[in-house]
Each structure stands twice: as structure tokens, then as C-alpha cells.
Write a protein that holds these residues in place. Structure first.
Motif, PDB file in Angstrom:
ATOM      1  N   TYR A 248      44.956 -15.139  26.587  1.00 49.22           N
ATOM      2  CA  TYR A 248      44.884 -15.126  28.048  1.00 49.22           C
ATOM      3  C   TYR A 248      43.515 -15.665  28.423  1.00 49.22           C
ATOM      4  O   TYR A 248      42.493 -15.110  28.032  1.00 49.22           O
ATOM      5  CB  TYR A 248      45.090 -13.701  28.554  1.00 49.22           C
ATOM      6  N   VAL A 249      43.492 -16.786  29.171  1.00 56.33           N
ATOM      7  CA  VAL A 249      42.242 -17.490  29.464  1.00 56.33           C
ATOM      8  C   VAL A 249      42.040 -17.587  30.972  1.00 56.33           C
ATOM      9  O   VAL A 249      42.986 -17.875  31.705  1.00 56.33           O
ATOM     10  CB  VAL A 249      42.269 -18.927  28.865  1.00 56.33           C
ATOM     11  N   PHE A 250      40.826 -17.330  31.416  1.00 59.28           N
ATOM     12  CA  PHE A 250      40.483 -17.570  32.806  1.00 59.28           C
ATOM     13  C   PHE A 250      38.999 -17.894  32.909  1.00 59.28           C
ATOM     14  O   PHE A 250      38.246 -17.705  31.942  1.00 59.28           O
ATOM     15  CB  PHE A 250      40.873 -16.391  33.705  1.00 59.28           C
ATOM     16  N   GLU A 251      38.600 -18.434  34.054  1.00 59.50           N
ATOM     17  CA  GLU A 251      37.211 -18.819  34.265  1.00 59.50           C
ATOM     18  C   GLU A 251      36.570 -17.962  35.335  1.00 59.50           C
ATOM     19  O   GLU A 251      37.245 -17.382  36.185  1.00 59.50           O
ATOM     20  CB  GLU A 251      37.113 -20.295  34.644  1.00 59.50           C
ATOM     21  N   SER A 252      35.265 -17.908  35.282  1.00 62.71           N
ATOM     22  CA  SER A 252      34.476 -17.135  36.216  1.00 62.71           C
ATOM     23  C   SER A 252      33.166 -17.879  36.459  1.00 62.71           C
ATOM     24  O   SER A 252      32.769 -18.716  35.652  1.00 62.71           O
ATOM     25  CB  SER A 252      34.195 -15.755  35.609  1.00 62.71           C
ATOM     26  N   VAL A 253      32.527 -17.575  37.569  1.00 65.04           N
ATOM     27  CA  VAL A 253      31.173 -18.065  37.826  1.00 65.04           C
ATOM     28  C   VAL A 253      30.333 -16.873  38.251  1.00 65.04           C
ATOM     29  O   VAL A 253      30.845 -15.917  38.832  1.00 65.04           O
ATOM     30  CB  VAL A 253      31.117 -19.167  38.913  1.00 65.04           C
ATOM     31  N   PHE A 254      29.049 -16.920  37.946  1.00 63.91           N
ATOM     32  CA  PHE A 254      28.181 -15.836  38.351  1.00 63.91           C
ATOM     33  C   PHE A 254      26.729 -16.281  38.370  1.00 63.91           C
ATOM     34  O   PHE A 254      26.374 -17.336  37.852  1.00 63.91           O
ATOM     35  CB  PHE A 254      28.357 -14.612  37.444  1.00 63.91           C
ATOM     36  N   LYS A 255      25.913 -15.449  38.988  1.00 64.81           N
ATOM     37  CA  LYS A 255      24.488 -15.702  39.120  1.00 64.81           C
ATOM     38  C   LYS A 255      23.731 -14.596  38.399  1.00 64.81           C
ATOM     39  O   LYS A 255      24.065 -13.418  38.531  1.00 64.81           O
ATOM     40  CB  LYS A 255      24.100 -15.702  40.598  1.00 64.81           C
ATOM     41  N   ILE A 256      22.720 -14.999  37.643  1.00 65.71           N
ATOM     42  CA  ILE A 256      21.818 -14.038  37.018  1.00 65.71           C
ATOM     43  C   ILE A 256      20.492 -14.109  37.759  1.00 65.71           C
ATOM     44  O   ILE A 256      19.946 -15.196  37.962  1.00 65.71           O
ATOM     45  CB  ILE A 256      21.589 -14.343  35.523  1.00 65.71           C
ATOM     46  N   GLU A 257      20.001 -12.945  38.176  1.00 66.16           N
ATOM     47  CA  GLU A 257      18.662 -12.858  38.751  1.00 66.16           C
ATOM     48  C   GLU A 257      17.782 -12.155  37.736  1.00 66.16           C
ATOM     49  O   GLU A 257      18.130 -11.096  37.225  1.00 66.16           O
ATOM     50  CB  GLU A 257      18.682 -12.090  40.072  1.00 66.16           C
ATOM     51  N   GLN A 258      16.659 -12.785  37.447  1.00 68.43           N
ATOM     52  CA  GLN A 258      15.780 -12.261  36.420  1.00 68.43           C
ATOM     53  C   GLN A 258      14.341 -12.369  36.873  1.00 68.43           C
ATOM     54  O   GLN A 258      13.936 -13.344  37.502  1.00 68.43           O
ATOM     55  CB  GLN A 258      15.986 -13.060  35.129  1.00 68.43           C
ATOM     56  N   ASN A 259      13.575 -11.347  36.547  1.00 63.28           N
ATOM     57  CA  ASN A 259      12.133 -11.410  36.714  1.00 63.28           C
ATOM     58  C   ASN A 259      11.519 -10.898  35.421  1.00 63.28           C
ATOM     59  O   ASN A 259      12.220 -10.644  34.445  1.00 63.28           O
ATOM     60  CB  ASN A 259      11.667 -10.620  37.953  1.00 63.28           C
ATOM     61  N   LEU A 260      10.238 -10.746  35.419  1.00 67.46           N
ATOM     62  CA  LEU A 260       9.535 -10.327  34.213  1.00 67.46           C
ATOM     63  C   LEU A 260      10.002  -8.974  33.695  1.00 67.46           C
ATOM     64  O   LEU A 260       9.969  -8.705  32.504  1.00 67.46           O
ATOM     65  CB  LEU A 260       8.025 -10.284  34.509  1.00 67.46           C
ATOM     66  N   PHE A 261      10.499  -8.112  34.578  1.00 63.93           N
ATOM     67  CA  PHE A 261      10.837  -6.744  34.197  1.00 63.93           C
ATOM     68  C   PHE A 261      12.322  -6.450  34.096  1.00 63.93           C
ATOM     69  O   PHE A 261      12.702  -5.363  33.682  1.00 63.93           O
ATOM     70  CB  PHE A 261      10.197  -5.769  35.195  1.00 63.93           C
ATOM     71  N   GLY A 262      13.175  -7.381  34.485  1.00 66.99           N
ATOM     72  CA  GLY A 262      14.593  -7.064  34.444  1.00 66.99           C
ATOM     73  C   GLY A 262      15.490  -8.272  34.599  1.00 66.99           C
ATOM     74  O   GLY A 262      15.059  -9.353  34.992  1.00 66.99           O
ATOM     75  N   LEU A 263      16.757  -8.047  34.272  1.00 69.52           N
ATOM     76  CA  LEU A 263      17.786  -9.080  34.337  1.00 69.52           C
ATOM     77  C   LEU A 263      19.037  -8.412  34.881  1.00 69.52           C
ATOM     78  O   LEU A 263      19.385  -7.310  34.469  1.00 69.52           O
ATOM     79  CB  LEU A 263      18.009  -9.619  32.923  1.00 69.52           C
ATOM     80  N   LYS A 264      19.720  -9.059  35.831  1.00 62.44           N
ATOM     81  CA  LYS A 264      20.894  -8.458  36.459  1.00 62.44           C
ATOM     82  C   LYS A 264      21.876  -9.549  36.851  1.00 62.44           C
ATOM     83  O   LYS A 264      21.486 -10.590  37.360  1.00 62.44           O
ATOM     84  CB  LYS A 264      20.463  -7.680  37.703  1.00 62.44           C
ATOM     85  N   PHE A 265      23.155  -9.311  36.590  1.00 60.77           N
ATOM     86  CA  PHE A 265      24.217 -10.172  37.090  1.00 60.77           C
ATOM     87  C   PHE A 265      24.457  -9.735  38.534  1.00 60.77           C
ATOM     88  O   PHE A 265      24.954  -8.635  38.768  1.00 60.77           O
ATOM     89  CB  PHE A 265      25.486  -9.990  36.263  1.00 60.77           C
ATOM     90  N   THR A 266      24.088 -10.572  39.517  1.00 60.88           N
ATOM     91  CA  THR A 266      24.061 -10.105  40.900  1.00 60.88           C
ATOM     92  C   THR A 266      25.232 -10.551  41.750  1.00 60.88           C
ATOM     93  O   THR A 266      25.561  -9.892  42.723  1.00 60.88           O
ATOM     94  CB  THR A 266      22.774 -10.554  41.598  1.00 60.88           C
TER      95      THR A 266
END
Length: 172
Positions: free
Chosen positions: A50-68
Motif C-alpha cells: 500500500y503506497v501513498f505520498e505525503s509532504v511536510f515541513k520540518i522546523e529546526q533550530n539549534l535546540f530542537g527539531l519538529k515536524f510542524t
């Protein structure tokens, strides 16, 4: 002021190999179902692969990383629960919740997942541009166990907006 500039920008120039900040296109492939669903007599809750696609944004700074932000399906919310940056990739755990779940839907209303991601290609400056992952999902409450692969490709903001709009319009 200098500390703010360092936190937002300068570290990216000094440690490019750990810079995931930006926009990503993702292809998710469910390949295996380890345990059949309680509601389904077959090992496949849906046809595999089962295949599907997605798009997303990663926000990162010196202290953290988050899929926002991002998109996989209009009734789906995705939240990273933990991320651990490694020498050549990252590991993460996450939760997926699906609203408007119907009894005939092949995907469950709640999924917990874990993924191990490695960088397969970097640009001239050392930034990750392609990654591949192995994902493991447990679908609750029926508890079928899925696993598969993911691929990630860094894209620019305009391509992200175009793909995001296409995916949202295809859901209607």
C-alpha cells in the motif's frame, strides 16, 4: 541579538550534516502485516504493498527539531512524539489519528509508529537531500502490526505548496 542569529542561522553553516530544516516529499510503502486484524480474516487489512505520498515541513533550530505541518490525508493528523538525531539520520516515534473513521476503512483510527531514517544523499554543502527509512506501526485498537519503507526528498517551498494543494484537492 547575536545569540538569536546564531540559533537561527549560523549553526546551519557550521553543522550542515544535521540540518533537516525545510520542506520534504515523502513516499510511504506499507509492505508487511505481521498480525491480522481482529475485524479482518486475512493478514492484509488492505492490499499490500500500500503506497501513498505525503509532504511536510520540518522546523529546526539549534535546540530542537519538529515536524510542524504537512499533509497525508484530509482526515489525518500526525504528531511526532520523540526525535533523536544520529550521525547519519534520525529515529522517531509518532502518533497518527484519523477522524471520520468508517468500519470499512482499511486504515485504523489510531496508529503508533517508530521509524529509523538514514541519509542516502547530501548536497554539495553536506545538507541531507534524500533519506530512506524503515517504519513499524501498531494500529490500535485492533492491533495489526505493519511495517514498511519510506523515502524522503528535500523540495523547495514552491514545490511543497504545489504538492500540498494537489494532495488536498485530490482528497475531495
Amino acid at each position: 541579538m547575536v545569540l538569536t542569529i546564531y540559533e537561527k542561522y549560523i549553526w546551519r553553516l557550521l553543522i550542515t550534516k544535521y540540518d533537516y530544516n525545510g520542506y520534504w516529499k515523502m513516499k510511504i510503502t506499507y509492505e508487511f502485516n505481521e498480525r491480522k486484524s481482529l475485524k479482518c480474516n486475512t493478514r492484509d487489512g488492505f492490499n499490500l504493498p500500500y503506497v501513498f505520498e505525503s509532504v511536510f515541513k520540518i522546523e529546526q533550530n539549534l535546540f530542537g527539531l519538529k515536524f510542524t505541518e504537512g499533509f497525508s490525508a484530509k482526515n489525518e493528523t500526525w504528531e511526532d512524539k520523540s526525535l533523536r538525531i544520529l550521525e547519519n539520520g534520525f529515529n522517531m516515534s509518532y502518533e497518527i489519528n484519523r477522524s471520520d473513521k468508517k468500519p470499512t476503512d482499511s486504515l485504523p483510527s489510531r496508529t503508533l509508529g517508530y521509524e529509523e531514517v538514514i541519509i542516502t544523499s547530501r548536497n554539495f554543502f553536506g545538507n541531507p537531500i534524500y533519506m530512506q527509512g524503515r517504519q513499524y506501526h501498531v494500529a490500535l485498537p485492533d492491533v495489526p502490526l505493519y511495517r514498511g519503507t519510506t523515502t524522503y526528498e528535500r523540495i523547495n517551498k514552491s514545490e511543497y505548496k504545489i504538492l500540498l494543494e494537489e494532495m488536498r484537492s485530490n482528497e475531495n
